[in-house]
Scaffold this motif. Sequence first.
Motif, PDB file in Angstrom:
ATOM      1  N   ARG A   1       6.278  -0.118   7.715  1.00 36.88           N
ATOM      2  CA  ARG A   1       7.507  -0.442   7.001  1.00 36.88           C
ATOM      3  C   ARG A   1       7.470  -1.922   6.646  1.00 36.88           C
ATOM      4  N   ASP A   2       7.751  -2.233   5.401  1.00 36.41           N
ATOM      5  CA  ASP A   2       7.741  -3.647   5.024  1.00 36.41           C
ATOM      6  C   ASP A   2       8.979  -4.035   4.236  1.00 36.41           C
ATOM      7  N   ASN A   3       9.183  -5.344   4.089  1.00 34.81           N
ATOM      8  CA  ASN A   3      10.308  -5.846   3.302  1.00 34.81           C
ATOM      9  C   ASN A   3       9.802  -6.490   2.007  1.00 34.81           C
TER      10      ASN A   3
ATOM     11  N   GLY B   1       8.813  -3.636  -3.069  1.00 33.69           N
ATOM     12  CA  GLY B   1       9.109  -2.232  -3.329  1.00 33.69           C
ATOM     13  C   GLY B   1       8.431  -1.698  -4.575  1.00 33.69           C
ATOM     14  N   ILE B   2       8.548  -0.393  -4.777  1.00 30.41           N
ATOM     15  CA  ILE B   2       7.943   0.272  -5.939  1.00 30.41           C
ATOM     16  C   ILE B   2       9.068   0.964  -6.706  1.00 30.41           C
ATOM     17  N   PRO B   3       9.177   0.739  -8.011  1.00 31.94           N
ATOM     18  CA  PRO B   3      10.236   1.400  -8.781  1.00 31.94           C
ATOM     19  C   PRO B   3      10.073   2.917  -8.733  1.00 31.94           C
TER      20      PRO B   3
ATOM     21  N   GLU C   1      -2.391  -4.284   4.038  1.00 36.23           N
ATOM     22  CA  GLU C   1      -2.794  -5.143   2.910  1.00 36.23           C
ATOM     23  C   GLU C   1      -1.882  -4.919   1.708  1.00 36.23           C
ATOM     24  N   ASN C   2      -1.489  -3.674   1.488  1.00 36.34           N
ATOM     25  CA  ASN C   2      -0.540  -3.401   0.403  1.00 36.34           C
ATOM     26  C   ASN C   2       0.785  -4.116   0.654  1.00 36.34           C
ATOM     27  N   SER C   3       1.249  -4.091   1.907  1.00 35.72           N
ATOM     28  CA  SER C   3       2.503  -4.773   2.237  1.00 35.72           C
ATOM     29  C   SER C   3       2.384  -6.272   1.975  1.00 35.72           C
TER      30      SER C   3
ATOM     31  N   GLY D   1      -5.804  -5.985  -2.518  1.00 37.92           N
ATOM     32  CA  GLY D   1      -6.208  -4.726  -3.136  1.00 37.92           C
ATOM     33  C   GLY D   1      -6.486  -4.931  -4.612  1.00 37.92           C
ATOM     34  N   PHE D   2      -7.165  -3.981  -5.214  1.00 38.51           N
ATOM     35  CA  PHE D   2      -7.356  -4.019  -6.668  1.00 38.51           C
ATOM     36  C   PHE D   2      -7.981  -2.736  -7.192  1.00 38.51           C
ATOM     37  N   ARG D   3      -8.473  -1.861  -6.295  1.00 41.84           N
ATOM     38  CA  ARG D   3      -9.178  -0.676  -6.773  1.00 41.84           C
ATOM     39  C   ARG D   3      -8.248   0.485  -7.118  1.00 41.84           C
ATOM     40  N   GLY D   4      -7.050   0.463  -6.589  1.00 43.54           N
ATOM     41  CA  GLY D   4      -6.128   1.575  -6.821  1.00 43.54           C
ATOM     42  C   GLY D   4      -6.629   2.878  -6.222  1.00 43.54           C
ATOM     43  N   GLU D   5      -7.330   2.783  -5.113  1.00 44.27           N
ATOM     44  CA  GLU D   5      -7.938   3.958  -4.482  1.00 44.27           C
ATOM     45  C   GLU D   5      -7.209   4.375  -3.211  1.00 44.27           C
ATOM     46  N   ALA D   6      -6.634   3.409  -2.515  1.00 47.99           N
ATOM     47  CA  ALA D   6      -6.222   3.667  -1.133  1.00 47.99           C
ATOM     48  C   ALA D   6      -5.179   4.778  -1.030  1.00 47.99           C
ATOM     49  N   LEU D   7      -4.075   4.651  -1.742  1.00 45.30           N
ATOM     50  CA  LEU D   7      -3.019   5.652  -1.576  1.00 45.30           C
ATOM     51  C   LEU D   7      -3.479   7.035  -2.029  1.00 45.30           C
ATOM     52  N   ALA D   8      -4.246   7.091  -3.101  1.00 43.87           N
ATOM     53  CA  ALA D   8      -4.758   8.390  -3.560  1.00 43.87           C
ATOM     54  C   ALA D   8      -5.670   8.994  -2.493  1.00 43.87           C
TER      55      ALA D   8
ATOM     56  N   ALA E   1      -4.901   3.822  -9.911  1.00 47.02           N
ATOM     57  CA  ALA E   1      -3.599   3.318 -10.349  1.00 47.02           C
ATOM     58  C   ALA E   1      -3.301   2.070  -9.534  1.00 47.02           C
ATOM     59  N   THR E   2      -3.196   0.940 -10.201  1.00 45.48           N
ATOM     60  CA  THR E   2      -2.942  -0.320  -9.514  1.00 45.48           C
ATOM     61  C   THR E   2      -2.071  -1.209 -10.378  1.00 45.48           C
ATOM     62  N   SER E   3      -1.249  -2.034  -9.710  1.00 51.76           N
ATOM     63  CA  SER E   3      -0.443  -3.004 -10.450  1.00 51.76           C
ATOM     64  C   SER E   3      -1.091  -4.381 -10.369  1.00 51.76           C
ATOM     65  N   LYS E   4      -2.304  -4.424  -9.773  1.00 56.71           N
ATOM     66  CA  LYS E   4      -2.842  -5.746  -9.429  1.00 56.71           C
ATOM     67  C   LYS E   4      -3.821  -6.321 -10.431  1.00 56.71           C
ATOM     68  N   ILE E   5      -4.541  -5.462 -11.133  1.00 57.85           N
ATOM     69  CA  ILE E   5      -5.430  -5.972 -12.183  1.00 57.85           C
ATOM     70  C   ILE E   5      -5.311  -5.070 -13.402  1.00 57.85           C
TER      71      ILE E   5
ATOM     72  N   ASP F   1       0.303  -7.730  -0.113  1.00 58.74           N
ATOM     73  CA  ASP F   1       0.236  -7.927  -1.571  1.00 58.74           C
ATOM     74  C   ASP F   1       1.626  -7.825  -2.197  1.00 58.74           C
ATOM     75  N   ALA F   2       2.511  -7.049  -1.566  1.00 56.84           N
ATOM     76  CA  ALA F   2       3.867  -6.877  -2.107  1.00 56.84           C
ATOM     77  C   ALA F   2       4.791  -8.009  -1.668  1.00 56.84           C
ATOM     78  N   GLY F   3       4.239  -9.014  -1.001  1.00 58.39           N
ATOM     79  CA  GLY F   3       5.024 -10.188  -0.630  1.00 58.39           C
ATOM     80  C   GLY F   3       5.870 -10.003   0.621  1.00 58.39           C
TER      81      GLY F   3
HETATM   82  P1  ADP Z   1      -4.386  -1.212  -4.838  1.00 55.48           P
HETATM   83  O1  ADP Z   1      -3.847  -1.868  -3.611  1.00 55.48           O
HETATM   84  O2  ADP Z   1      -5.866  -1.350  -4.962  1.00 55.48           O
HETATM   85  O3  ADP Z   1      -3.660  -1.595  -6.085  1.00 55.48           O
HETATM   86  P2  ADP Z   1      -3.352   1.224  -3.640  1.00 55.48           P
HETATM   87  O4  ADP Z   1      -3.715   2.653  -3.820  1.00 55.48           O
HETATM   88  O5  ADP Z   1      -3.488   0.653  -2.286  1.00 55.48           O
HETATM   89  O6  ADP Z   1      -4.178   0.392  -4.691  1.00 55.48           O
HETATM   90  O7  ADP Z   1      -1.842   1.038  -4.126  1.00 55.48           O
HETATM   91  C1  ADP Z   1      -1.486   1.442  -5.450  1.00 55.48           C
HETATM   92  C2  ADP Z   1      -0.307   0.649  -5.954  1.00 55.48           C
HETATM   93  O8  ADP Z   1       0.876   1.019  -5.243  1.00 55.48           O
HETATM   94  C3  ADP Z   1      -0.413  -0.859  -5.764  1.00 55.48           C
HETATM   95  O9  ADP Z   1      -1.108  -1.468  -6.831  1.00 55.48           O
HETATM   96  C4  ADP Z   1       1.047  -1.287  -5.713  1.00 55.48           C
HETATM   97  O10 ADP Z   1       1.571  -1.461  -7.018  1.00 55.48           O
HETATM   98  C5  ADP Z   1       1.747  -0.086  -5.102  1.00 55.48           C
HETATM   99  N1  ADP Z   1       2.004  -0.277  -3.657  1.00 55.48           N
HETATM  100  C6  ADP Z   1       1.316   0.269  -2.635  1.00 55.48           C
HETATM  101  N2  ADP Z   1       1.837  -0.072  -1.439  1.00 55.48           N
HETATM  102  C7  ADP Z   1       2.891  -0.885  -1.704  1.00 55.48           C
HETATM  103  C8  ADP Z   1       3.871  -1.583  -0.889  1.00 55.48           C
HETATM  104  N3  ADP Z   1       3.841  -1.529   0.452  1.00 55.48           N
HETATM  105  N4  ADP Z   1       4.823  -2.305  -1.536  1.00 55.48           N
HETATM  106  C9  ADP Z   1       4.858  -2.365  -2.882  1.00 55.48           C
HETATM  107  N5  ADP Z   1       3.983  -1.740  -3.703  1.00 55.48           N
HETATM  108  C10 ADP Z   1       3.007  -1.001  -3.131  1.00 55.48           C
END
Ligand code: ADP
Length: 342
Positions: free
Chosen positions: A57-59, A62-64, A32-34, A93-100, A76-80, A36-38
Amino acid sequence: MPIQILPARLANQIAAGEVVERPASVVKELVENSLDAGATKIEIDIDKGGSRTIRIRDNGQGIPKDELELALSRHATSKISTLDDLEAIASLGFRGEALASISSVSRLTLTSRTESQPEAWSAYAEGRDMQVQLKPAAHPVGTTLEVLDLFFNTPARRKFLRTEKTEFAHIDELLKRIALSRFDVSILLRHNGKLIRQYRASETQAQKERRLAAVCGQGFLQHAVSLELGHGDLRLSGWICTPQGARAQNDLQYCYVNGRMMKDKLINHAIRQAFEGALAPEQYAAYVLFIEVDPHQVDVNVHPAKHEVRFHHARLVHDFIYQGVQSALQQTVVESDIYTAP
Ligand code: ADP
Ligand code: MG
């Protein structure tokens, strides 16, 4: 014991209990993150049912470098960023929970490169003790998430993992659901180094039907009728099977709201009602349905796994789905199809 704030790692591990049930839930969050990242291309490598390795792995964009560590932090989220955003969510996504959460129960490496960066960077977190190591890496524009040894530090949860075969079957099923939600994205799945699925990006109706058959089987396609209708802001499209394509189990029931997979009671009820009388009591309908609704008119923030939604105009949505499915059925059902009780 006096009241105390939990250490970050423990808090994340507790939160992980909600999002990370098994390897398939990790795959869901990462894919889902991939999306959301287009990303238009996603490759998934699994070893040992995901208990050893989950690599995605996605195209996408990316993340700076300077946001890599933040991406692994909780909330931590870039989505809301505002309540307004929360009330009209367009991303998965929107909770910023998954990666943590995932990084608190695994050995996680996040490698990424953006278009504007000449080189890629890697962030490594083991069991997430809050200090993240950054290293230069080789990677094209996009992101790779590698999750090793899921639940290595939470033995009670690791014990609950089923056999490699079962865990992989959950991942495969999840990716079928995702493959149906995004025909435009190419998805590749390997298990223990072996190519298991290859869903090619599809544009034409014929290509879409090929993917439909790959996921749901040739039998589904044979009996499927496509539908597409709208009412105000609401849209319903997809395929339903005529009663000849009915199943003995509810294994081919796919439903999406704004691209998100759902197991929603209201929607299921509307569909079941539309099929009533057309199926024998032991038969199940087969369908792949997409509901599109103005994001302001639906609340997706009701269930941690986001499987359920709350429509502001629940009755209207229910009746729209019911009528849409019912009329599509009626157009195709000939007299002899209709089940009559013996
Ligand atoms: P959420 O998806 O709810 O924002 P996540 O913990 O899943 O929270 O991801 C945190 C942030 O990391 C995302 O908001 C996004 O900015 C960045 N991110 C995660 N996975 C990717 C990815 N595959 N490509 C680009 N950015 C990503
Ligand atoms: Mg996410």
